[in-house]
Enzyme design. Structure first.
Site, PDB file in Angstrom:
ATOM      1  N   ARG A  74      34.599  37.414  29.401  1.00 31.15           N
ATOM      2  CA  ARG A  74      34.659  37.547  30.739  1.00 31.15           C
ATOM      3  C   ARG A  74      33.511  38.238  30.779  1.00 31.15           C
ATOM      4  O   ARG A  74      32.686  39.101  30.559  1.00 31.15           O
ATOM      5  CB  ARG A  74      35.666  38.400  31.541  1.00 31.15           C
ATOM      6  CG  ARG A  74      36.887  37.505  31.640  1.00 31.15           C
ATOM      7  CD  ARG A  74      37.587  37.549  33.059  1.00 31.15           C
ATOM      8  NE  ARG A  74      37.954  39.366  32.907  1.00 31.15           N
ATOM      9  CZ  ARG A  74      38.579  39.935  34.421  1.00 31.15           C
ATOM     10  NH1 ARG A  74      38.925  38.914  34.764  1.00 31.15           N
ATOM     11  NH2 ARG A  74      38.041  40.943  34.222  1.00 31.15           N
TER      12      ARG A  74
ATOM     13  N   ASP B 202      46.027  36.123  47.129  1.00 30.16           N
ATOM     14  CA  ASP B 202      45.532  37.408  46.054  1.00 30.16           C
ATOM     15  C   ASP B 202      44.148  37.087  46.596  1.00 30.16           C
ATOM     16  O   ASP B 202      43.270  35.931  45.199  1.00 30.16           O
ATOM     17  CB  ASP B 202      46.338  37.150  45.088  1.00 30.16           C
ATOM     18  CG  ASP B 202      45.615  38.533  44.003  1.00 30.16           C
ATOM     19  OD1 ASP B 202      44.244  38.989  44.133  1.00 30.16           O
ATOM     20  OD2 ASP B 202      46.400  38.574  42.986  1.00 30.16           O
TER      21      ASP B 202
ATOM     22  N   TYR C  17      37.641  47.227  44.894  1.00 29.64           N
ATOM     23  CA  TYR C  17      37.541  47.964  43.206  1.00 29.64           C
ATOM     24  C   TYR C  17      36.416  47.379  42.452  1.00 29.64           C
ATOM     25  O   TYR C  17      35.324  47.276  41.801  1.00 29.64           O
ATOM     26  CB  TYR C  17      37.801  48.799  42.744  1.00 29.64           C
ATOM     27  CG  TYR C  17      38.991  48.475  42.157  1.00 29.64           C
ATOM     28  CD1 TYR C  17      39.052  47.948  41.459  1.00 29.64           C
ATOM     29  CD2 TYR C  17      40.232  49.074  42.292  1.00 29.64           C
ATOM     30  CE1 TYR C  17      40.499  47.099  40.544  1.00 29.64           C
ATOM     31  CE2 TYR C  17      41.313  48.727  42.388  1.00 29.64           C
ATOM     32  CZ  TYR C  17      41.478  47.909  41.491  1.00 29.64           C
ATOM     33  OH  TYR C  17      42.831  47.034  40.898  1.00 29.64           O
ATOM     34  N   LYS C  18      36.522  45.420  43.655  1.00 30.65           N
ATOM     35  CA  LYS C  18      35.553  45.257  42.125  1.00 30.65           C
ATOM     36  C   LYS C  18      34.132  44.837  42.779  1.00 30.65           C
ATOM     37  O   LYS C  18      33.443  45.284  42.639  1.00 30.65           O
ATOM     38  CB  LYS C  18      36.130  43.934  41.850  1.00 30.65           C
ATOM     39  CG  LYS C  18      37.626  43.820  41.539  1.00 30.65           C
ATOM     40  CD  LYS C  18      38.553  42.664  41.208  1.00 30.65           C
ATOM     41  CE  LYS C  18      39.882  42.843  40.446  1.00 30.65           C
ATOM     42  NZ  LYS C  18      40.003  43.568  39.405  1.00 30.65           N
TER      43      LYS C  18
ATOM     44  N   PHE D 276      47.640  36.670  37.703  1.00 32.52           N
ATOM     45  CA  PHE D 276      47.681  37.658  37.714  1.00 32.52           C
ATOM     46  C   PHE D 276      48.810  38.957  37.017  1.00 32.52           C
ATOM     47  O   PHE D 276      49.659  38.808  38.424  1.00 32.52           O
ATOM     48  CB  PHE D 276      46.693  39.186  37.882  1.00 32.52           C
ATOM     49  CG  PHE D 276      45.911  40.327  38.051  1.00 32.52           C
ATOM     50  CD1 PHE D 276      45.574  40.414  36.682  1.00 32.52           C
ATOM     51  CD2 PHE D 276      46.962  41.841  37.775  1.00 32.52           C
ATOM     52  CE1 PHE D 276      44.710  41.421  36.424  1.00 32.52           C
ATOM     53  CE2 PHE D 276      46.384  42.968  37.334  1.00 32.52           C
ATOM     54  CZ  PHE D 276      45.440  42.652  36.587  1.00 32.52           C
TER      55      PHE D 276
END
Length: 445
Positions: A415, A241, A266-267, A164
């Site tokens: 996605r 990560d 927050y995912k 990322f």
């Protein structure tokens, strides 16, 4: 814990005959197949605990009326109904009623209490190692910088080309600050980093390896246990990560003997937009590492207000400033749900959802030129799949107008992020039917 029958969602992802049979079933009545899976799903009732989720029952895949299909749970999870009540109660009773007394009564320890619960439920971490802190970017900087500073005789950081952007940018900055060299692993954007690649990249100059457990683009699931061992054999530290892992796939930080980890909340943990990240520091490293952002909340006696920085014992030393209490409230409700049903049940549902999505894509989208840009074998992927076609950027924009919400990632990737506790199989079918229709329209324009 929710028991998952051995034969529920059973399949062989590489069985061509099974795939052909699935294609016949889906071509005949995909909505019926989705509803049968929902009927058999032992986690189906959890969907009702989320805000904004409405039944899709009765939907017709041929109708043009919009039905919300949310395919972005791997980027921002839905809010939990209990979180709405929790936050309202906090504003009135916690903040409004207790005022500054709340710090002494609860808030000072809240980052560590939630961290311990998250560690036990979703990270495979014993108490005293996980905490809620800053943003993912800030925590990544703090832990990575502390790691390389602890090995001053070593001069290299190993990372991959498809990690990322925040990971790559932060590590580039640290390398420039400390005069270190970045060693790049060339990652396949449709898969990810393998143990063999890591073994070829590490050596006596390696200080730190930073990788994602689940690749943000392809969803590739790294072999964290083997990679951690390879890094340790080279005398280096590893930082994982977990942004696309926590709350979706089992994580066993202690069993892997991982050194460090960071991840957002927050995912799949549904902490809300910008909710603070979590960090993990293995207990064997806590006294050895010196974090670079020395703040008043990380000292031994916060209210001593002394002239010198004296780090606290334990994981508190990795806290810097005042904890974002309101921001960490909501994630507790999803952690509680995962504890209730068990992360293995969540993973079983996740695998079933992504496999169903792949089967639908094979049936509906492959004839339109779409390719799978994620591992086909579900044991090698996390909670999302990526579908590739040159028109996917425009497809995404049009889908959003129709209240179907995936996201787009270069190159040409749509996605499909399927949060197990809030997503139904019927929602997957409705959403992918919309992808099929929109792409078909674009092709014929």
């Amino acid at each position: 814990m929710t028991d998952i029958p051995d034969d529920l969602f059973a399949y062989d992802p590489l069985d061509d005959e099974a795939a052909a049979a699935d294609a016949d079933t889906l071509a005949g009545d995909p909505l019926a197949a989705a509803r049968a899976l929902d009927e058999a799903d032992p986690l189906a009732a959890y969907r009702d605990r989320f805000v904004g989720v409405s039944p899709i029952a009765g939907a017709d895949l041929g109708t043009a009326s919009p039905v919300l299909a949310y395919f972005d749970g791997n980027s921002l999870g839905r809010p939990v109904r209990a979180s709405v009540e929790r936050i309202q109660r906090f504003l009135v009773d916690g903040w409004g009623g207790r005022l500054i007394r709340g710090w002494d009564e609860e808030w000072m320890e809240l980052p560590f209490r939630i961290g311990d619960t998250l560690g036990e439920t979703a990270l495979g971490a014993a108490a005293g190692q996980a905490f809620i802190g800053d943003s993912t970017t800030v925590l990544l900087y703090k832990l990575a910088r502390a790691a390389v500073d602890s090995l001053p005789e070593r001069s290299e950081i190993v990372l991959d080309t498809d990690n990322f952007p925040t990971d790559r940018y932060v590590l580039d900055g640290i390398a420039r600050e400390r005069g270190l060299t970045l060693v790049w692993i060339e990652a396949d954007t449709e898969s990810g980093v393998t143990p063999e690649q890591v073994a070829a990249a590490v050596g006596p100059r390696t200080a730190l390896v930073v990788l994602s457990h689940v690749a943000y683009r392809s969803g590739f699931l790294a072999d964290a246990r083997t990679i951690t061992r390879i890094v340790h054999d080279a005398g280096a530290l590893v930082l994982w990560d977990l942004c696309h892992s926590a709350g979706s796939v089992p994580v066993e930080l202690d069993e892997w003997d991982a050194d460090l980890a960071v991840g957002c909340t927050y995912k799949y943990l549904n902490g809300g937009p910008g909710s603070p990240a979590f960090g993990y520091v293995n207990s064997r490293l806590q006294r050895r590492l010196v974090q670079p952002i020395q703040g008043w909340m990380g000292v031994r006696d916060v209210f001593l207000m002394g002239p010198e920085y004296q780090p606290a014992d334990g994981v508190r030393r990795f806290i810097s400033g005042t904890p974002p209490i309101v921001g960490m409230l909501a994630l507790q409700d999803t952690v509680a749900m995962i504890a209730e049903c068990g992360i293995d049940a969540v993973r079983a549902k996740s695998v079933a959802l992504t496999t169903f999505a792949v089967r639908l894509a094979d049936t509906w989208l492959t004839p339109l030129g779409v390719t799978l840009a994620s591992p086909r074998d579900p044991s090698q992927r996390g909670g999302h799949v990526t579908l590739s076609h040159p028109a996917m950027r425009e497809v995404t924009a049009r889908l959003w107008e129709r209240d179907v919400i995936p996201d787009y990632r270069d190159p040409d990737g749509l996605r499909i992020g399927l949060s197990p506790l809030s997503t139904s199989f019927e929602e997957v079918a409705v959403g992918l039917a919309a992808v099929r229709d929109v792409l078909g329209e674009l092709i014929t324009e």
